[in-house]
Design a protein around this motif. Structure first.
Motif, PDB file in Angstrom:
ATOM      1  N   ALA A  86       0.808  -1.218   0.000  1.00 59.53           N
ATOM      2  CA  ALA A  86       0.000   0.000   0.000  1.00 59.53           C
ATOM      3  C   ALA A  86       0.839   1.265   0.000  1.00 59.53           C
ATOM      4  CB  ALA A  86      -0.953   0.004   1.196  1.00 59.53           C
ATOM      5  N   GLU A  87       1.946   1.274   0.736  1.00 62.66           N
ATOM      6  CA  GLU A  87       2.756   2.490   0.835  1.00 62.66           C
ATOM      7  C   GLU A  87       3.443   2.849  -0.474  1.00 62.66           C
ATOM      8  OE1 GLU A  87       5.474  -0.896   2.130  1.00 62.66           O
ATOM      9  OE2 GLU A  87       3.387  -0.385   2.427  1.00 62.66           O
ATOM     10  N   PHE A  88       3.459   1.924  -1.442  1.00 54.73           N
ATOM     11  CA  PHE A  88       4.101   2.192  -2.724  1.00 54.73           C
ATOM     12  C   PHE A  88       3.135   2.718  -3.781  1.00 54.73           C
ATOM     13  CE2 PHE A  88       6.739  -1.236  -0.852  1.00 54.73           C
ATOM     14  CZ  PHE A  88       7.890  -0.485  -0.664  1.00 54.73           C
ATOM     15  N   ARG A  89       1.863   2.719  -3.505  1.00 49.95           N
ATOM     16  CA  ARG A  89       0.889   3.134  -4.523  1.00 49.95           C
ATOM     17  C   ARG A  89       1.118   4.564  -4.989  1.00 49.95           C
ATOM     18  NH1 ARG A  89      -4.825   0.546  -2.534  1.00 49.95           N
ATOM     19  NH2 ARG A  89      -4.126  -1.593  -2.583  1.00 49.95           N
ATOM     20  N   ASP A 121      -5.147   3.343   0.916  1.00 48.48           N
ATOM     21  CA  ASP A 121      -5.288   4.156  -0.294  1.00 48.48           C
ATOM     22  C   ASP A 121      -4.828   5.598  -0.103  1.00 48.48           C
ATOM     23  OD1 ASP A 121      -6.534   2.071  -1.786  1.00 48.48           O
ATOM     24  OD2 ASP A 121      -8.408   2.489  -0.747  1.00 48.48           O
ATOM     25  N   ILE A 122      -4.469   5.990   1.112  1.00 48.32           N
ATOM     26  CA  ILE A 122      -4.170   7.387   1.412  1.00 48.32           C
ATOM     27  C   ILE A 122      -3.063   7.954   0.543  1.00 48.32           C
ATOM     28  CG2 ILE A 122      -3.264   8.954   3.174  1.00 48.32           C
ATOM     29  CD1 ILE A 122      -4.987   7.435   5.220  1.00 48.32           C
ATOM     30  N   CYS A 123      -1.940   7.270   0.427  1.00 47.01           N
ATOM     31  CA  CYS A 123      -0.829   7.835  -0.367  1.00 47.01           C
ATOM     32  C   CYS A 123      -1.215   7.938  -1.843  1.00 47.01           C
ATOM     33  CB  CYS A 123       0.457   7.058  -0.164  1.00 47.01           C
ATOM     34  SG  CYS A 123       0.432   5.378  -0.764  1.00 47.01           S
ATOM     35  N   LEU A 124      -2.044   7.057  -2.321  1.00 45.01           N
ATOM     36  CA  LEU A 124      -2.530   7.125  -3.700  1.00 45.01           C
ATOM     37  C   LEU A 124      -3.448   8.339  -3.875  1.00 45.01           C
ATOM     38  CD1 LEU A 124      -2.831   5.829  -6.510  1.00 45.01           C
ATOM     39  CD2 LEU A 124      -4.701   4.475  -5.573  1.00 45.01           C
ATOM     40  N   LEU A 125      -4.357   8.533  -2.920  1.00 43.05           N
ATOM     41  CA  LEU A 125      -5.278   9.672  -2.983  1.00 43.05           C
ATOM     42  C   LEU A 125      -4.517  10.992  -2.939  1.00 43.05           C
ATOM     43  CD1 LEU A 125      -8.024   8.328  -0.555  1.00 43.05           C
ATOM     44  CD2 LEU A 125      -8.208   8.522  -3.037  1.00 43.05           C
ATOM     45  N   GLU A 126      -3.448  11.037  -2.172  1.00 38.30           N
ATOM     46  CA  GLU A 126      -2.659  12.261  -2.052  1.00 38.30           C
ATOM     47  C   GLU A 126      -1.809  12.532  -3.288  1.00 38.30           C
ATOM     48  OE1 GLU A 126      -2.230  12.361   2.811  1.00 38.30           O
ATOM     49  OE2 GLU A 126      -0.613  11.473   1.626  1.00 38.30           O
ATOM     50  N   ALA A 127      -1.386  11.500  -3.980  1.00 34.34           N
ATOM     51  CA  ALA A 127      -0.529  11.667  -5.157  1.00 34.34           C
ATOM     52  C   ALA A 127      -1.301  12.168  -6.373  1.00 34.34           C
ATOM     53  CB  ALA A 127       0.164  10.348  -5.501  1.00 34.34           C
ATOM     54  N   ALA A 128      -2.563  11.798  -6.463  1.00 31.89           N
ATOM     55  CA  ALA A 128      -3.369  12.166  -7.627  1.00 31.89           C
ATOM     56  C   ALA A 128      -3.872  13.602  -7.514  1.00 31.89           C
ATOM     57  CB  ALA A 128      -4.553  11.215  -7.756  1.00 31.89           C
ATOM     58  N   GLY A 129      -3.987  14.243  -8.639  1.00 35.81           N
ATOM     59  CA  GLY A 129      -4.523  15.598  -8.662  1.00 35.81           C
ATOM     60  C   GLY A 129      -6.001  15.648  -8.356  1.00 35.81           C
ATOM     61  N   ARG A 130      -6.691  14.566  -8.670  1.00 37.01           N
ATOM     62  CA  ARG A 130      -8.128  14.442  -8.382  1.00 37.01           C
ATOM     63  C   ARG A 130      -8.319  13.128  -7.655  1.00 37.01           C
ATOM     64  NH1 ARG A 130     -10.469  16.522 -14.200  1.00 37.01           N
ATOM     65  NH2 ARG A 130      -9.211  18.416 -14.192  1.00 37.01           N
ATOM     66  N   ARG A 171     -10.905  10.369   4.483  1.00 34.97           N
ATOM     67  CA  ARG A 171     -11.711  11.525   4.065  1.00 34.97           C
ATOM     68  C   ARG A 171     -10.820  12.749   3.848  1.00 34.97           C
ATOM     69  NH1 ARG A 171     -15.226   9.402   8.048  1.00 34.97           N
ATOM     70  NH2 ARG A 171     -14.429  10.855   9.595  1.00 34.97           N
ATOM     71  N   ASP A 172      -9.873  12.962   4.749  1.00 37.54           N
ATOM     72  CA  ASP A 172      -8.999  14.131   4.645  1.00 37.54           C
ATOM     73  C   ASP A 172      -8.054  14.051   3.455  1.00 37.54           C
ATOM     74  OD1 ASP A 172     -10.194  15.125   6.927  1.00 37.54           O
ATOM     75  OD2 ASP A 172      -8.552  14.528   8.268  1.00 37.54           O
ATOM     76  N   ALA A 173      -7.655  12.857   3.059  1.00 39.54           N
ATOM     77  CA  ALA A 173      -6.715  12.676   1.949  1.00 39.54           C
ATOM     78  C   ALA A 173      -7.369  12.923   0.591  1.00 39.54           C
ATOM     79  CB  ALA A 173      -6.105  11.277   1.986  1.00 39.54           C
TER      80      ALA A 173
END
Length: 72
Positions: A13-16, A43-52, A64-66
């Protein structure tokens, strides 16, 4: 190029997020052209990496915050 999906695997997960950033760099696209969808803490790091990003019925406040958008 077809759709790319990262398979759910809690052990990685941390690599997403970093993987998505490498893919974006390789394809020459910016985060504003990437949509991530998730629901749990892995999924948090993935949500943070994406622009949307969209959290679908997020499990925790951190998810929710991510995300930039939350769908219940």
């Amino acid at each position: 190029m077809g759709n790319m999906q990262l398979k759910k695997n809690a052990g990685y997960a941390e690599f997403r997020g970093p993987v998505v950033m490498v893919i974006m760099g390789g394809m020459g696209i910016g985060p504003e052209n990437v949509l991530a969808v998730g629901d749990s803490e892995n999924d948090i790091c993935l949500l943070e990496a994406a622009g949307r990003s969209v959290a679908l019925r997020p499990e925790t406040e951190e998810v929710r915050d991510a995300a930039k958008c939350v769908v219940w």
